[in-house]
Design an enzyme around this catalytic site. Structure first.
Site, PDB file in Angstrom:
ATOM      1  N   GLN A  55      -2.334  -1.350  -6.981  1.00 33.24           N
ATOM      2  CA  GLN A  55      -0.948  -1.841  -6.980  1.00 33.24           C
ATOM      3  C   GLN A  55      -0.740  -3.007  -7.942  1.00 33.24           C
ATOM      4  OE1 GLN A  55      -0.814  -2.041  -2.411  1.00 33.24           O
ATOM      5  NE2 GLN A  55       1.282  -1.581  -2.974  1.00 33.24           N
ATOM      6  N   HIS A 139      -4.222   4.341  -1.021  1.00 36.74           N
ATOM      7  CA  HIS A 139      -3.921   3.858  -2.382  1.00 36.74           C
ATOM      8  C   HIS A 139      -5.137   4.022  -3.303  1.00 36.74           C
ATOM      9  CE1 HIS A 139       0.089   2.152  -2.497  1.00 36.74           C
ATOM     10  NE2 HIS A 139      -0.098   1.455  -1.387  1.00 36.74           N
TER      11      HIS A 139
HETATM   12 ZN    ZN Z   1       1.336   0.611  -0.187  1.00 33.27          ZN
END
Ligand code: ZN
Length: 155
Positions: A55, A139
């Site tokens: 991220q 993720h």
């Molecule tokens: Zn997330």
């Protein structure tokens, strides 16, 4: 001072890659600790309960998670036990802004990982923390909650 990192949002292809394991000799480095601190700071400032390295644009198997005992950095986390029981719950994600949906997750998990000092650890989690761990580890495999969600709503 930890610095705020930019958060990558969908549909950036970085979010879709499978992240690489962190080498053990990498863990002791100052630059690695700084990265963990910066990710922690970024997560807290954005009111997140977890943040995964992809991220912030790094495809390595590292997550930070906000627990009742404080924030922990988890390196190469893997789920070693998953409850038979699952439940639906609403999720959002800093990388998928203003979007919420219901995802079915295991109600309890055990997670093995290396801590910031490179020591093997195991965390047993239930409820929200178990959900956060499953979301963050997804993720690392390039999976977003919207891939699994139903009743997706946009705000
Ligand atoms: Zn997330």
């Amino acid at each position: 001072m930890p610095k705020l990192l930019d958060i990558i949002t969908n549909p950036d292809p970085t979010l879709r890659l499978r992240s690489k394991k962190v080498e053990k000799n990498e863990v002791g480095r100052k630059s690695f600790k700084t990265l963990c601190e910066d990710m922690t700071q970024t997560m807290l400032k954005k009111d997140g309960v977890g943040l995964a390295a992809p991220q912030i644009g790094k495809n390595i198997r590292l997550i930070v998670v906000n627990t009742k005992q404080g924030v922990i950095s988890m390196i190469n986390p893997r789920l070693t036990k998953k409850s038979w029981a699952k439940e639906w719950g609403v999720e959002g994600c800093l990388s998928v802004p203003a979007t919420f949906g219901e995802v079915r997750r295991h109600t309890g998990v055990s997670c093995e990982y290396l801590d910031i000092e490179g020591r093997e650890q195991c965390l047993d989690a239930k409820g929200l923390l178990a959900r956060v761990l499953q979301h963050e580890i997804d993720h690392l495999d390039g999976v977003l909650f919207i891939d699994k969600a139903k009743n997706i709503k946009y705000e």
